[in-house]
Design an enzyme around this catalytic site. Structure first.
Site, PDB file in Angstrom:
ATOM      1  CG  HIS A 111      -2.271  -0.712   0.863  1.00 27.23           C
ATOM      2  ND1 HIS A 111      -3.170  -0.485  -0.043  1.00 27.23           N
ATOM      3  CD2 HIS A 111      -2.776  -1.719   1.415  1.00 27.23           C
ATOM      4  CE1 HIS A 111      -4.034  -1.054  -0.064  1.00 27.23           C
ATOM      5  NE2 HIS A 111      -3.971  -1.962   0.871  1.00 27.23           N
ATOM      6  CD  GLU A 125      -6.619  -0.449   7.876  1.00 25.26           C
ATOM      7  OE1 GLU A 125      -5.559  -0.584   7.760  1.00 25.26           O
ATOM      8  OE2 GLU A 125      -7.507  -0.105   6.871  1.00 25.26           O
ATOM      9  CG  ASP A 152      -8.485  -5.529   1.362  1.00 23.00           C
ATOM     10  OD1 ASP A 152      -9.000  -5.001   2.327  1.00 23.00           O
ATOM     11  OD2 ASP A 152      -7.169  -6.025   1.237  1.00 23.00           O
ATOM     12  CG  HIS A 173     -34.719  21.834  33.580  1.00 22.64           C
ATOM     13  ND1 HIS A 173     -34.522  23.030  32.992  1.00 22.64           N
ATOM     14  CD2 HIS A 173     -34.435  20.889  32.443  1.00 22.64           C
ATOM     15  CE1 HIS A 173     -33.675  22.722  31.974  1.00 22.64           C
ATOM     16  NE2 HIS A 173     -33.757  21.469  31.707  1.00 22.64           N
TER      17      HIS A 173
END
Lengths: 429, 429
Positions: free
Chosen positions: A258, A322, A356, A415
């Protein structure tokens, strides 16, 4: 690739460190581009594209004719492959749709969640040496299942002004209508701020070089959502002696190719398999076209030997890879011990390449240890959940004292009064 | 509060703008604090706390004795209220657990998602004028359902070194063991980087002042996840003539009392109800203890009149409010048109206070228009999803050609070879 034997826990932090990235000068350059686009829109995109690439297409939007041409120009085999992958990705992401039901925590108090697609999203698809048409599928298919109304896509054209036909084919197959030939930080700025040509989106997805990444981080600070912070890709392979060293080599190399900043780790409790991998690696590396990238990547990669599985899985969870490929006999036991990872590949015939491209899982995954806290892209990434509630008069009266006491203890008088005034009204009826 | 009648679409952007916040000087101050903590840990926390607050407790960690004391000191009514709210919050968030099943996009290719709790999280709970023990419940209950292993909580002590007993009671009720008396940017730095006393966490949740918010944004850039970007609180009320103007007033005021930068909008297609609300508002406002906050908030708030429901809902989705209360006869039809909002309250007896405290939905919600793209805090916020896959030899062979063609078209040779080498191996068998 170095071998590290039985590292002590005090060195784990160092071993988990990713290759450093340089940011500051990139950020300054990108900040200028983004500021110019905010001010001048299309004009600034044209100016900066011209400066960086030396040219810019006369027309950015890809025409119907170009898409038709692209479809004609790609082979039947590639079309079929894209079709098969698309169908698997569609099935896996469609199964992530959740039906939400109405919960009644107490009688008359009804609460529910509703998942609604993000209206406007932008996809960035890198061009250049690796035309990532697979990323088009990984982002556009879940966007379409989610029902995102407006999908804008930007991708840098080649020198001759064209976009890789597989990118265009994949995009039109996923129903994307607005495709622009704009690249880099200019594309991110265009989608974040909107220009005369490109519509503004609320969330930007997609990988890119350091300029694209820096631009995504900068627009994120200004309120544009992004898929996730992105760093260099990485894989951890866990192997025992049943693993095939050649398979492992190519799994490691398919990450290392990569880029020079990719990181790959081989973890094992068996020195034998590590040695076998290192023995065959040089010959395989030598066959690789992207050899120079891979060599640099392997310099900051390592094989690590552990005493036992528990220690090894602890380290792996600390690293939070990863991608994690578990090539062992008993991959189920180890797989069950995974706490932090983007995507896990089990067994000897589940290479990372499967996920992938084509098995159906998403390939946009958390890097740099972000897997400790972030999911990869999935159907949820394209939707947000709104909570709804409706209280009947009875339900309201039942819950009122609880709200009044809590609000008054938090010193939030209005409130409390928003409740009391309704109770008074009901008493008067 | 001004009335705006039938605004043209070109003015919507201006109307959707939130009150501006000043950042830069805060960011510089906070950056220095964070850098010091990174270098000097506890010492830096002590130094900066001393500078800002004039004192710092001798011991930061809340002791078991202090928690016991807190439990004794709060009333049975408050305990019961916290119990009721906790149970509703637990039921609503527990229902968000999803079972994920194994998908087989093609025979022999099995893919699944697994939701895994984030291991280490940090909660910041503001002290000061509003001791937000409700926020403890909103964050710690889903964290416990998710199964987060380590939960650290920081909250600023009062001048006398104590923490509000309701905060401690809520925390111990949710099983939080590590509570530290540290406030502001120092707390965020301690949880983000870890110090001798406080453990480092992966994700930080919780509201805070501008220093806390700036610190969360800065550590987020360094890779620590945060719940969401935070801005001032806001509410949109949509009403028709069936609404009670007094209810609406207090719903608007319960947002306006949060602070001078809160924003409240009343949208309607009926001028009558707007006028009625404006008629009774001054008297109610006058009763409010936090009147000065509310007055400032109302200065940049508005009542907006629309031609019809479609236009009004379009505007509301463009604004993307944190809270949306629909006080109309036909709230279901309008509710179904909501695309962008944090949490929606339907009908005349579903005030925002219900969801703020006790109905079960979460009160940590996206402000500043982030509802276009972010969900409020929910069970997912405490988990991440990992994808897994396992391919049989058959499944692998079936998918292999698809992967090979795609990888080779993307010029990623090693990705292709990781498949081819396995196919060769199988052929040899």
């Amino acid at each position: 690739m170095q071998i590290i034997k039985y590292p002590s826990r005090k060195n784990w932090d160092t071993l988990c460190r990713r290759p450093a990235m340089q940011h500051s000068s990139v950020e300054t350059t990108v900040r200028k581009i983004l500021d110019d686009i905010k001010l001048d829109g299309d004009k600034a995109i044209r100016h900066h594209t011209q400066l960086i690439d030396g040219s810019t297409p006369a027309r950015w939007q890809v025409s119907a004719a170009e898409i038709e041409e692209a479809e004609k120009s790609i082979s039947a085999d590639l079309k079929k492959a894209i079709d098969v992958a698309s169908e698997n990705i569609r099935k896996f992401h469609a199964a992530q749709k959740q039906l939400s039901s109405i919960i009644e925590p107490m009688p008359g108090v009804k609460c529910w969640q509703k998942a609604i697609p993000i209206e406007k999203i932008g996809l960035y698809i890198p061009g250049g040496t690796a035309p990532l048409f697979s990323t088009v599928l990984m982002l556009a298919i879940p966007a379409s299942i989610a029902g995102c109304g407006e999908v804008v896509m930007c991708t840098p054209p080649a020198r001759n002004g064209t976009v890789h036909p597989a990118i265009l084919y994949a995009a039109q197959r996923c129903g994307i209508k607005n495709i622009y030939k704009i690249g880099g930080a200019m594309a991110i700025g265009a989608m974040a701020y909107g220009t005369e040509t490109v519509s503004r989106v609320y969330k930007i997805f997609g990988p890119g070089n350091q300029y694209v990444t820096a631009a995504k981080m900068l627009v994120n600070r200004e309120g544009i959502a992004i898929d996730m912070p992105a760093g260099p890709s990485e894989v951890v392979v866990i192997a025992d002696n049943t693993a095939n060293p050649h398979f492992i080599c190519w799994d490691l190399l398919s990450q290392a190719e990569h880029g020079p900043d990719s990181q790959v780790l081989l973890l094992s409790t068996k020195e034998e398999i590590i040695q076998k991998v290192l023995d065959v690696l040089p010959a395989h590396l030598d066959k690789l076209e992207r050899k120079e990238f891979a060599k640099k990547s392997l310099e900051h990669s390592a094989c690590i030997l552990f005493e036992n599985d528990a220690e090894m899985m602890d380290f792996c969870n600390t690293y939070a890879p990863e991608h994690l490929i578990i090539e062992t006999e008993d991959f189920t036991t180890l797989g069950n011990k995974v706490i932090n990872a983007g995507s896990v590949f089990l067994g000897h015939f589940s290479p990372e390449s499967a996920g992938d491209y084509a098995s159906g899982t998403n390939h946009t995954l958390p890097t740099s240890g972000y897997a400790r806290v972030y999911s990869g892209v999935n159907l949820d990434s394209f939707m947000k959940k709104i909570t709804f509630q409706w209280l009947s008069e009875d339900g309201f009266q039942r819950l009122a004292p609880t709200i009044e006491i809590m609000a008054s203890q938090e010193n939030l008088q209005a409130h409390k009064t928003a409740v009391s005034i309704r109770i008074e009204h009901l008493k008067k009826q």
